[in-house]
Design a protein around this motif. Structure first.
Motif, PDB file in Angstrom:
ATOM      1  N   THR A 192      -4.591 -15.367   4.740  1.00 27.55           N
ATOM      2  CA  THR A 192      -4.731 -14.621   3.488  1.00 27.55           C
ATOM      3  C   THR A 192      -3.390 -14.034   3.055  1.00 27.55           C
ATOM      4  O   THR A 192      -3.081 -13.992   1.862  1.00 27.55           O
ATOM      5  N   ARG A 193      -2.581 -13.622   4.018  1.00 33.03           N
ATOM      6  CA  ARG A 193      -1.254 -13.109   3.672  1.00 33.03           C
ATOM      7  C   ARG A 193      -0.379 -14.219   3.096  1.00 33.03           C
ATOM      8  O   ARG A 193       0.370 -14.001   2.136  1.00 33.03           O
ATOM      9  N   LYS A 222      -6.290  -6.016  -5.992  1.00 34.65           N
ATOM     10  CA  LYS A 222      -6.729  -4.650  -5.682  1.00 34.65           C
ATOM     11  C   LYS A 222      -6.883  -4.368  -4.191  1.00 34.65           C
ATOM     12  O   LYS A 222      -6.983  -3.204  -3.796  1.00 34.65           O
ATOM     13  N   THR A 223      -6.898  -5.396  -3.340  1.00 30.94           N
ATOM     14  CA  THR A 223      -7.041  -5.169  -1.894  1.00 30.94           C
ATOM     15  C   THR A 223      -5.757  -5.465  -1.122  1.00 30.94           C
ATOM     16  O   THR A 223      -5.755  -5.417   0.104  1.00 30.94           O
ATOM     17  N   TRP A 224      -4.675  -5.742  -1.821  1.00 32.08           N
ATOM     18  CA  TRP A 224      -3.462  -6.175  -1.133  1.00 32.08           C
ATOM     19  C   TRP A 224      -2.755  -5.054  -0.381  1.00 32.08           C
ATOM     20  O   TRP A 224      -1.886  -5.326   0.453  1.00 32.08           O
ATOM     21  N   SER A 225      -3.091  -3.800  -0.670  1.00 33.23           N
ATOM     22  CA  SER A 225      -2.443  -2.708   0.056  1.00 33.23           C
ATOM     23  C   SER A 225      -2.716  -2.810   1.557  1.00 33.23           C
ATOM     24  O   SER A 225      -1.987  -2.231   2.369  1.00 33.23           O
ATOM     25  N   PHE A 226      -3.745  -3.566   1.922  1.00 35.35           N
ATOM     26  CA  PHE A 226      -4.059  -3.794   3.337  1.00 35.35           C
ATOM     27  C   PHE A 226      -2.847  -4.344   4.087  1.00 35.35           C
ATOM     28  O   PHE A 226      -2.551  -3.934   5.211  1.00 35.35           O
ATOM     29  N   TYR A 227      -2.113  -5.268   3.460  1.00 31.81           N
ATOM     30  CA  TYR A 227      -0.970  -5.890   4.132  1.00 31.81           C
ATOM     31  C   TYR A 227       0.205  -4.925   4.220  1.00 31.81           C
ATOM     32  O   TYR A 227       0.987  -4.968   5.171  1.00 31.81           O
TER      33      TYR A 227
END
Length: 415
Positions: A192-193, A222-227
């Protein structure tokens, strides 16, 4: 004799010129360009573009191009123009323009399959996103044609739902006692990264846009802050910063809300009006923890809740409408209802509560949440206890809204 001699010289000159043109026409450059275009026809889109550029460079060196060389140059120019317009900020308009350019690429065209690839994408996504069901069948025929010539074409196979050969993950080996779930999660994070990085490397513009317009771009990212949090990914953090900062300074944004332009404020539904801010600014409080810019922006967004919501005669806090701008409510009574989707507007406030326990924001959100709990437990109008109603009229407080649709729609899960 002198006249005959002049005619003979002229004839020789013409023959030499024709021979020279013919020689250039069949020159190694033209032959190699033809080979490169045939290779590009069967390649994926990125490799194809590189091959076409090489062919174009070879054809540019032909001194006196004949009909074949001129046609190959035209094919290269049309292909490169179509590919360039296929990925603009306005993806629909761009793909339509590219599709029109590729219509002339018939079966004899050396880039025929590349034309089908982009046309198939256009028809598929136009069908998925709009009222164009026939686009699926049209695109399937195009992708099937590609597979008849190149059965291993990965993109065509994926569009047709056929399996593709997995690409091995470039990861260090793990110990034998590593939990299976952790190994699987690690590989999932890797892929996914890589997908996120591909979009940043190949699609993100200087202003942060990804090609779908701000509304869809923020839904995608909107969910990329996870990385950024889990891997300290600088590339992702900088990309999210570009998105958040450029959205905030858009002329269509006023007082922390999408509202059109100062010349004409738009009253839009909360799903599409709130996502600009709610999907870009809150996660920056994670990606750039402690940065006062993003704390203050989220506070400014949620401050609008003081105007947009209120305590009705039944003692419940509800949003006064679900079509509004930063300072206006829609005048139609039909829209003067609170809906679960209004929770999208509260997302910046949730982050403000988490970060600072802001007392006023906590009060607003608690009162709003308590009102929805009360309505969910009600059994009025045949609604079972525990079911979240679809909407509640602000002034009079009954569930079901103007049309008495009692049970919440499926979009509740997206809040």
């Amino acid at each position: 004799m002198q006249c005959i001699g002049r005619r003979l010289v002229a004839a020789v000159v013409v023959v030499l010129a024709v021979t020279a043109c013919h020689a250039d026409e069949r020159s190694p450059s033209v032959s190699m360009a033809t080979i490169l275009l045939r290779q590009a026809n069967l390649a994926d889109d990125q490799a194809a573009k590189s091959l076409v550029l090489k062919a174009q460079a070879l054809l540019a060196g032909v001194r006196r191009p004949g009909p074949e060389a001129r046609e190959l140059k035209r094919v290269c120019e049309t292909y490169l123009k179509a590919v360039a317009v296929f990925w603009p900020n306005d993806r629909l308009r761009g793909s339509e323009q590219a599709e029109r350019l590729f219509r002339d690429f018939g079966p004899r065209n050396p880039l025929y399959l590349q034309g089908l690839l982009y046309q198939g994408r256009h028809h598929h996504w136009r069908a998925v996103e709009g009222n164009y069901p026939q686009g699926i069948a049209i695109s399937r025929k195009m992708f099937e044609t590609i597979l008849r010539h190149n059965p291993g074409h990965r993109i065509a196979r994926m569009y047709l739902g056929r399996p593709v050969q997995p690409v091995p993950a470039d990861l260090e080996s793990v110990s034998d006692d590593a939990p299976e779930w952790a190994v699987a999660a690690r590989e999932a994070m890797y892929w996914t990264r890589r997908m996120v990085h591909w979009w940043l490397d190949h699609r993100q513009a200087a202003d942060g846009q990804l090609g779908g317009g701000w509304s869809d771009d923020v839904e995608f990212s909107k969910t990329w802050s996870f990385y950024s949090l889990s891997l300290n990914d600088r590339k992702v953090r900088e990309a999210l910063t570009r998105i958040a900062d450029n959205i905030w300074h858009c002329p269509e944004v006023m007082n922390g809300y999408f509202s059109g332009t100062p010349a004409k404020w738009h009253l839009v539904d909360v799903e599409h009006g709130a996502e600009w801010m709610s999907f870009s600014q809150p996660q920056m409080m994670l990606a750039r923890y402690g940065d006062p810019r993003y704390i203050e922006r989220n506070m400014q967004v949620i401050r609008n809740m003081g105007f947009l919501s209120g305590i009705n005669p039944a003692g419940h806090r509800h949003f006064k409408a679900y079509y509004f701008s930063h300072e206006l409510l829609h005048p139609r009574q039909l829209y003067h209802c609170d809906v679960p989707e209004n929770g999208r507007h509260t997302k910046p406030g949730i982050y403000v509560m988490w970060y600072a326990r802001h007392p006023r924001v906590m009060q607003w959100c608690r009162e709003w949440g308590d009102a929805w709990v009360d309505h969910s437990l009600e059994t009025k109008r045949g609604k079972p206890a525990g079911a979240i109603p679809s909407e509640t009229v602000y002034e009079t407080d009954p569930v079901g809204g103007q049309f008495r649709k009692v049970v919440s729609h499926r979009r509740l899960s997206r809040i």
